[in-house]
Design an enzyme around this catalytic site. Structure first.
Site, PDB file in Angstrom:
ATOM      1  N   VAL A 185       0.873  -1.353  -0.289  1.00  4.90           N
ATOM      2  CA  VAL A 185       0.019   0.054   0.067  1.00  4.90           C
ATOM      3  C   VAL A 185       0.709   1.270   0.054  1.00  4.90           C
ATOM      4  O   VAL A 185       0.658   2.131  -0.898  1.00  4.90           O
ATOM      5  CB  VAL A 185      -0.876   0.031   1.346  1.00  4.90           C
ATOM      6  CG1 VAL A 185      -1.658   1.167   1.507  1.00  4.90           C
ATOM      7  CG2 VAL A 185      -1.930  -1.075   1.098  1.00  4.90           C
ATOM      8  N   VAL A 186       1.868   1.358   0.941  1.00  7.86           N
ATOM      9  CA  VAL A 186       2.855   2.456   0.826  1.00  7.86           C
ATOM     10  C   VAL A 186       3.791   2.409  -0.297  1.00  7.86           C
ATOM     11  O   VAL A 186       4.081   3.616  -0.749  1.00  7.86           O
ATOM     12  CB  VAL A 186       3.500   2.494   2.153  1.00  7.86           C
ATOM     13  CG1 VAL A 186       4.601   3.710   2.125  1.00  7.86           C
ATOM     14  CG2 VAL A 186       2.634   2.696   3.526  1.00  7.86           C
TER      15      VAL A 186
ATOM     16  N   ARG B  64       8.127 -12.896  -3.515  1.00  4.95           N
ATOM     17  CA  ARG B  64       6.586 -13.317  -3.780  1.00  4.95           C
ATOM     18  C   ARG B  64       6.034 -12.518  -4.584  1.00  4.95           C
ATOM     19  O   ARG B  64       5.112 -12.708  -5.515  1.00  4.95           O
ATOM     20  CB  ARG B  64       5.852 -13.331  -2.452  1.00  4.95           C
ATOM     21  CG  ARG B  64       4.503 -13.888  -2.273  1.00  4.95           C
ATOM     22  CD  ARG B  64       4.105 -13.992  -0.650  1.00  4.95           C
ATOM     23  NE  ARG B  64       4.182 -12.680  -0.034  1.00  4.95           N
ATOM     24  CZ  ARG B  64       3.699 -11.797   0.069  1.00  4.95           C
ATOM     25  NH1 ARG B  64       2.283 -11.363  -0.476  1.00  4.95           N
ATOM     26  NH2 ARG B  64       4.160 -10.729   0.665  1.00  4.95           N
ATOM     27  N   SER B  65       6.475 -11.147  -4.662  1.00  5.19           N
ATOM     28  CA  SER B  65       5.720 -10.071  -5.599  1.00  5.19           C
ATOM     29  C   SER B  65       6.652  -9.732  -6.892  1.00  5.19           C
ATOM     30  O   SER B  65       6.193  -8.971  -7.621  1.00  5.19           O
ATOM     31  CB  SER B  65       5.655  -8.817  -4.725  1.00  5.19           C
ATOM     32  OG  SER B  65       4.664  -8.820  -3.760  1.00  5.19           O
TER      33      SER B  65
ATOM     34  N   CYS C 128       3.705   7.174  11.328  1.00  7.06           N
ATOM     35  CA  CYS C 128       2.651   8.019  10.515  1.00  7.06           C
ATOM     36  C   CYS C 128       1.721   8.741  11.559  1.00  7.06           C
ATOM     37  O   CYS C 128       1.710   9.989  11.403  1.00  7.06           O
ATOM     38  CB  CYS C 128       1.595   7.207  10.142  1.00  7.06           C
ATOM     39  SG  CYS C 128       1.050   5.618  11.049  1.00  7.06           S
TER      40      CYS C 128
ATOM     41  N   GLN D 187      -6.749   5.987  14.298  1.00 11.24           N
ATOM     42  CA  GLN D 187      -5.882   5.660  13.159  1.00 11.24           C
ATOM     43  C   GLN D 187      -6.721   4.703  12.228  1.00 11.24           C
ATOM     44  O   GLN D 187      -7.316   3.660  12.571  1.00 11.24           O
ATOM     45  CB  GLN D 187      -4.698   5.176  13.628  1.00 11.24           C
ATOM     46  CG  GLN D 187      -3.767   5.984  14.656  1.00 11.24           C
ATOM     47  CD  GLN D 187      -2.453   5.470  14.863  1.00 11.24           C
ATOM     48  OE1 GLN D 187      -2.264   5.564  16.288  1.00 11.24           O
ATOM     49  NE2 GLN D 187      -1.760   4.791  14.177  1.00 11.24           N
TER      50      GLN D 187
ATOM     51  N   GLY E  50      -3.234   2.108   7.490  1.00 14.08           N
ATOM     52  CA  GLY E  50      -1.759   1.776   8.321  1.00 14.08           C
ATOM     53  C   GLY E  50      -1.548   0.436   8.510  1.00 14.08           C
ATOM     54  O   GLY E  50      -0.384   0.073   8.825  1.00 14.08           O
TER      55      GLY E  50
ATOM     56  N   LYS F  59       6.377   4.674  20.120  1.00 14.67           N
ATOM     57  CA  LYS F  59       6.807   5.329  19.040  1.00 14.67           C
ATOM     58  C   LYS F  59       6.652   6.694  19.203  1.00 14.67           C
ATOM     59  O   LYS F  59       7.500   7.638  18.771  1.00 14.67           O
ATOM     60  CB  LYS F  59       6.211   4.839  17.637  1.00 14.67           C
ATOM     61  CG  LYS F  59       6.854   3.476  17.283  1.00 14.67           C
ATOM     62  CD  LYS F  59       6.119   2.973  15.937  1.00 14.67           C
ATOM     63  CE  LYS F  59       5.773   1.513  16.185  1.00 14.67           C
ATOM     64  NZ  LYS F  59       4.795   1.025  14.980  1.00 14.67           N
TER      65      LYS F  59
ATOM     66  N   ARG G   6      -7.131   1.857  16.699  1.00 12.75           N
ATOM     67  CA  ARG G   6      -7.580   1.715  15.407  1.00 12.75           C
ATOM     68  C   ARG G   6      -9.128   2.007  15.234  1.00 12.75           C
ATOM     69  O   ARG G   6      -9.847   1.467  16.032  1.00 12.75           O
ATOM     70  CB  ARG G   6      -7.195   0.292  14.964  1.00 12.75           C
ATOM     71  CG  ARG G   6      -7.320   0.087  13.474  1.00 12.75           C
ATOM     72  CD  ARG G   6      -6.046   0.561  12.730  1.00 12.75           C
ATOM     73  NE  ARG G   6      -5.039  -0.131  12.878  1.00 12.75           N
ATOM     74  CZ  ARG G   6      -3.760   0.635  12.542  1.00 12.75           C
ATOM     75  NH1 ARG G   6      -3.665   1.587  11.793  1.00 12.75           N
ATOM     76  NH2 ARG G   6      -2.671  -0.020  12.785  1.00 12.75           N
TER      77      ARG G   6
ATOM     78  N   HIS H 296      -5.365   9.464   9.615  1.00 16.37           N
ATOM     79  CA  HIS H 296      -5.442   9.335  10.986  1.00 16.37           C
ATOM     80  C   HIS H 296      -6.068  10.597  11.629  1.00 16.37           C
ATOM     81  O   HIS H 296      -5.647  11.675  10.968  1.00 16.37           O
ATOM     82  CB  HIS H 296      -4.074   9.243  11.459  1.00 16.37           C
ATOM     83  CG  HIS H 296      -3.379   7.795  11.403  1.00 16.37           C
ATOM     84  ND1 HIS H 296      -4.226   6.797  10.847  1.00 16.37           N
ATOM     85  CD2 HIS H 296      -2.317   7.253  11.308  1.00 16.37           C
ATOM     86  CE1 HIS H 296      -3.458   5.684  10.675  1.00 16.37           C
ATOM     87  NE2 HIS H 296      -2.354   5.962  10.989  1.00 16.37           N
TER      88      HIS H 296
END
Lengths: 336, 336
Positions: free
Chosen positions: A14-15, A40-41, A130, A157, A161, A208, A230, A237
């Site tokens: 996604v990022v 894998r990708s 983030c 959030q 994420g 964090k 979440r 967020h």
């Protein structure tokens, strides 16, 4: 203007996909583009500025090539293994994982806040968490003006994420399906649980926010605590932030300060009423702030609400902005 | 055991219907049952303990009958008009609106916290704000043990708190439909906006939490601030609560205290990990608490997470529990 060879590690996540998109939108002139991912990708196709690329497998030899900088969003373990290899090959790694953030040798950078720290890199620059990034953009001008004594974060959030797995759990959950990734249903629910728990009762995500706030603002005297949650939101967020300042402040003056701060958009008018939500932030690189008001429960206290696109400013855009800053400062020696 | 004549004003709304359900489950022996509502809803049928009743129109003569107590959930304006009429007719009104809460003559009661205040009623007893009720159940034992100096609330409130209109907006929103009630999309979004804004930048909901905390705990020295937020959850409020105590405390001792507190269920084990969410609270009258941990940013600080069913404990159940308390104390003079 110089041209740059750029790698994206974790290009299919996604990022990683957002990094490609944001890099595409940027003014950075890209010569060679190397999307990389796990075996894998590898082999998947990605498009960058109209050209199709095949995703390479990220391995020990990925950085033997002439690469100026690599944007990493491939998880902590992958970053631990490959970022030093890249750095040894003179590739500047801008890493989105939490792996290097608290390393004394690694700058932790939000370009609106502490850009110059990036120039001290020995090869790796860490992109902050983030939630921390968006808070820093708002807190920095307030800290400069009034000196923050204490911060209490409560976050709201988005599932993006957690990557594709988080998004799927919410998509399926609202249709009555079961979670596969989150330990508790996320649809129509709020989970006070992001990343693993640690012995002192805090989650890693909460720690964090505490530790990265200190490092980015360069002030270890600030008292910080956090509860990270979440919520059933796809992207963006939100944060309820309570602040205590050393100096007195005027609410209108603080609002003006934020209006003039880089990367901040103030949306704060109770007469409309108007306040920011993730709908404002989604797709943008600015952090939106509103609900700025005095906290009457403490001397020189303030409450505010800030919102950011966690995939753009909270991750991909911040890494690209760091690269843009390095280019502007001619860190790669290619600008005239 | 005595039998009671009971009215429900606002019997067709989300909370009113839940009042009927909770009253039905209770041990209160009901003789005559009078569901009432505005003319718009009068004539509808409701069922109570297996018998069907026709909803009467609430008007000036509704309380001419022999009624012991009336549970009101009909909005502030209706309560302002009809609660005094009922009280004049010797009907004890237990009112769920915000109309009478801060009236010095009106007790504001959470049965686990300040039950005896109910006995001082001159005819009206106010049910507190939903977010405040669940916080009070958790904060009372901590306040008794360690004396709270300051509370910072950040809430995650369900759409059921806005009644049927709120529920519809979320139901339609997740299907891509537009909001009709909320000013900003609630599906997949968080709105830092509950009830109207006031001049000082706070919403009325936030000020309710501040003022009602003082009144219910009977301690106006506690410093309180709040940010109240609507989230895309159907039923059940969550709250991130930051506390500062006058006295030192031990986290394990505090957890034990809460385990033994009335109306509280502690779900707090990071080794599982285990923490409460609205899925635990929905359908129950207990308030769930977890994430109990020291806040290292202040002397004698604590963070915790509490969750309650806002329609049951936050509204309907609390009113029925007040009635049960009055009966237990033989307030109506019908018990032997």
């Amino acid at each position: 203007m110089g041209k740059y060879n750029v790698a994206i590690a974790g290009a299919t996540g996604v990022v990683g996909q957002k990094m490609i998109e944001v890099l595409e939108e940027s003014n950075i002139a890209v010569d060679n583009f190397y999307p990389m991912a796990s075996s894998r990708s590898a082999g998947k196709k990605v498009t960058f500025r109209g050209k199709e690329y095949t995703v390479e497998e990220l391995n020990e030899h990925s950085f033997d090539k002439d690469i100026d900088f690599a944007l990493f969003s491939a998880g902590g373990g992958t970053s631990k293994k490959f970022a030093p290899i890249a750095a040894k090959n003179n590739v500047v790694v801008i890493d989105n994982s939490s792996q290097w953030r608290m390393d004394d040798e690694v700058p932790l950078v939000v370009p609106e806040v502490n850009p110059k720290d990036a120039l001290k890199t020995k090869g790796i620059i860490a992109n902050p968490n983030c939630s921390t990034i968006q808070a820093m953009v708002v807190l920095k001008p307030l800290h400069d003006a009034y000196k923050i004594k204490r911060v209490i974060y409560s976050t709201y959030q988005a599932v993006a994420g957690s990557g594709i797995k988080g998004i799927k759990d919410l998509e399926e959950g609202v249709k009555g399906g079961k979670n596969e990734f989150y330990p508790v249903q996320i649809a129509y629910n709020c989970l006070p649980h992001i990343d693993d728990f640690t012995e002192n009762g805090y989650t890693k995500e909460e720690l964090k926010m505490v530790n990265e706030t200190h490092k980015i603002l360069g002030d270890y005297d600030i008292k910080v605590t956090a509860t990270t949650v979440r919520v059933p939101v796809f992207v963006g967020h939100s944060e309820s932030i309570n602040l205590e300042f050393e100096k007195p402040f005027d609410v209108d003056e603080a609002r003006e300060l934020l209006k003039n701060a880089p990367g901040v958009i103030v949306k704060d008018d109770i007469s409309v009423p108007e306040y920011p939500t993730v709908l404002d932030a989604a797709g943008n690189d600015e952090v939106y702030v509103g609900r700025i008001r005095r906290d009457f429960s403490v001397k020189s206290g303030m409450n505010l609400w800030c919102v950011g696109d966690n995939i753009r400013k909270g991750a991909a855009s911040n890494t690209v902005q760091i690269a843009e800053y390095l280019i502007k400062e001619n860190f790669f020696g290619k600008e005239n």
